[in-house]
Design an enzyme around this catalytic site. Structure first.
Site, short mmCIF file in Angstrom:
data_model
loop_
_atom_site.label_atom_id
_atom_site.label_comp_id
_atom_site.label_asym_id
_atom_site.label_seq_id
_atom_site.Cartn_x
_atom_site.Cartn_y
_atom_site.Cartn_z
N ARG A 128 6.95 5.94 6.78
CA ARG A 128 6.05 6.77 7.85
C ARG A 128 7.00 7.05 8.90
O ARG A 128 8.18 6.38 9.13
CB ARG A 128 4.97 5.99 8.53
CG ARG A 128 3.82 5.50 7.28
CD ARG A 128 3.03 4.87 8.30
NE ARG A 128 1.83 4.38 7.09
CZ ARG A 128 1.73 3.40 6.44
NH1 ARG A 128 2.57 2.40 6.44
NH2 ARG A 128 0.72 3.08 5.58
N LYS A 153 2.01 -0.22 9.92
CA LYS A 153 0.69 0.01 10.15
C LYS A 153 -0.26 -1.22 9.71
O LYS A 153 0.10 -1.87 8.55
CB LYS A 153 0.14 1.34 9.06
CG LYS A 153 -1.15 1.73 9.39
CD LYS A 153 -1.43 2.85 8.45
CE LYS A 153 -3.10 3.59 8.95
NZ LYS A 153 -3.31 4.77 8.12
N HIS A 214 5.43 13.42 7.05
CA HIS A 214 4.35 12.87 5.97
C HIS A 214 4.35 13.41 4.53
O HIS A 214 4.09 12.83 3.72
CB HIS A 214 2.82 12.65 6.42
CG HIS A 214 2.21 11.41 6.32
ND1 HIS A 214 2.67 10.31 6.95
CD2 HIS A 214 1.11 11.01 5.41
CE1 HIS A 214 1.84 9.24 6.46
NE2 HIS A 214 1.25 9.62 5.97
N ARG A 217 6.71 11.65 2.39
CA ARG A 217 6.22 10.46 1.91
C ARG A 217 5.44 10.80 0.79
O ARG A 217 5.27 10.11 -0.23
CB ARG A 217 5.47 9.58 3.15
CG ARG A 217 4.58 8.48 2.67
CD ARG A 217 4.15 7.91 4.23
NE ARG A 217 3.11 7.04 3.77
CZ ARG A 217 3.39 5.71 3.68
NH1 ARG A 217 4.24 5.36 3.40
NH2 ARG A 217 2.23 4.90 3.51
N HIS A 240 0.16 0.52 1.19
CA HIS A 240 -1.18 0.74 1.43
C HIS A 240 -2.11 -0.52 1.20
O HIS A 240 -1.78 -1.33 0.40
CB HIS A 240 -1.59 1.81 0.48
CG HIS A 240 -1.42 3.15 0.60
ND1 HIS A 240 -1.33 4.22 -0.31
CD2 HIS A 240 -0.85 3.70 1.83
CE1 HIS A 240 -0.79 5.29 0.06
NE2 HIS A 240 -0.57 4.85 1.39
N TYR A 249 -2.71 10.02 -5.23
CA TYR A 249 -1.46 10.56 -5.96
C TYR A 249 -1.67 10.88 -7.60
O TYR A 249 -0.99 12.04 -8.00
CB TYR A 249 -0.42 9.93 -5.77
CG TYR A 249 -0.12 9.94 -4.25
CD1 TYR A 249 0.47 10.89 -3.68
CD2 TYR A 249 -0.14 8.61 -3.44
CE1 TYR A 249 0.80 10.74 -2.18
CE2 TYR A 249 -0.04 8.50 -2.18
CZ TYR A 249 0.53 9.53 -1.59
OH TYR A 249 0.68 9.63 -0.17
#
Length: 277
Positions: A128, A153, A214, A217, A240, A249
């Site tokens: 990120r 995150k 992003h 990414r 994640h 994805y």
């Protein structure tokens, strides 16, 4: 405002990210200016009136963020009731993805070593933008071709891989520099700085897609999937918490779609064979 300071402090002690603190504070300030009342006088109806004013100009996703901000502000700071506010469901737009050729064009358009390394690392490690600017020189492990995201995150640490070629280029870049951070000396670059660089590269290359940090990414994750990487490994590499976040994805792998044979083509061939018979 005293109430906004309390909000920021409450968010900080709960370990929420600087981005969340900024967004929640922004909407709380806008709300207080909109209703024009003293803190003691505001009601949930005032919150609904402010949210209703956003519908003409803001996206559903922005409105949902405003709802979350005001709910936290009311219940955790003002200690007031916040009646349930029903808003449209979040837009489920698939993220924009670059092809490998387009990624190459973006990297090739960089006009200095620093920009090229930043863009290359965003793509090759799936970082990120906030993780990139906060990456410290000590977080790079040269022996194992890895690096650490510290307090990413959700305040989680995460291991990421670095390509051998890129690791050597980063080492060459850092030689003779007394950098605490990989790309800055004693304090992180602003994420806005990186966003402007990538916007300039998109214009320079003439790519018509929306390109942000992003996007790189997203492209990294999609290209991993296309080469057969297990979805759970991709989940870990992206940091994640929920596999459902990574599952998006599986819906945007253009290369996999291109490889599927179209039944219409076989239909025409079969029809031609019947005519000859």
């Amino acid at each position: 405002m005293e109430a906004i300071d309390k909000l920021r402090n409450e968010l900080k002690v709960r370990g929420l990210s600087p981005m969340t603190i900024r967004n929640y504070s922004f909407f709380a300030e806008k709300f207080l200016k909109h209703c024009g009342k003293n803190i003691e006088e505001v009601t949930s109806d005032d919150a609904k009136a402010y949210l209703a004013s956003l519908f003409d100009s803001k996206s559903k996703n922005t409105i949902m963020l405003a709802v979350a901000a005001l709910k936290f502000f009311y219940t955790e700071v003002l200690k007031k009731e916040f009646s349930e506010v029903r808003v449209p469901k979040k837009d489920k737009r698939l993220p924009e993805v670059l092809t490998k050729d387009e990624v190459g064009k973006i990297i090739g358009a960089c006009d200095n070593v620093k920009s090229r390394l930043m863009v290359s690392l965003l793509y090759s490690s799936g970082l990120r933008v906030s993780e990139l600017v906060n990456l410290k020189s000590d977080d790079i492990n040269n022996e194992e071709n890895t690096g650490w995201v510290r307090k990413g995150k959700g305040s989680k640490d995460r291991l990421f891989s670095i390509s051998q070629e890129l690791k050597e280029e980063i080492n060459d870049y850092l030689k003779g520099r007394e950098n605490m951070y990989v790309f800055s000396k004693d304090k992180p670059l602003t994420t806005r700085n990186i966003q402007k660089i990538i916007l300039g590269l998109r214009k320079r290359t003439g790519i018509n897609k929306k390109v942000t940090p992003h996007t790189l990414r997203h492209s990294f994750a999609t290209h991993l999937l296309e080469q057969g990487t297990d979805i759970r490994i991709i989940q870990a590499m992206l940091g994640h918490a929920n596999l459902n976040t990574t599952q998006v994805y599986t819906h945007i792998s253009s290369e996999q779609i291109k490889k599927v044979g179209n039944p219409f083509d076989n239909l025409l061939k079969r029809k031609g064979q019947e005519v000859e018979a």
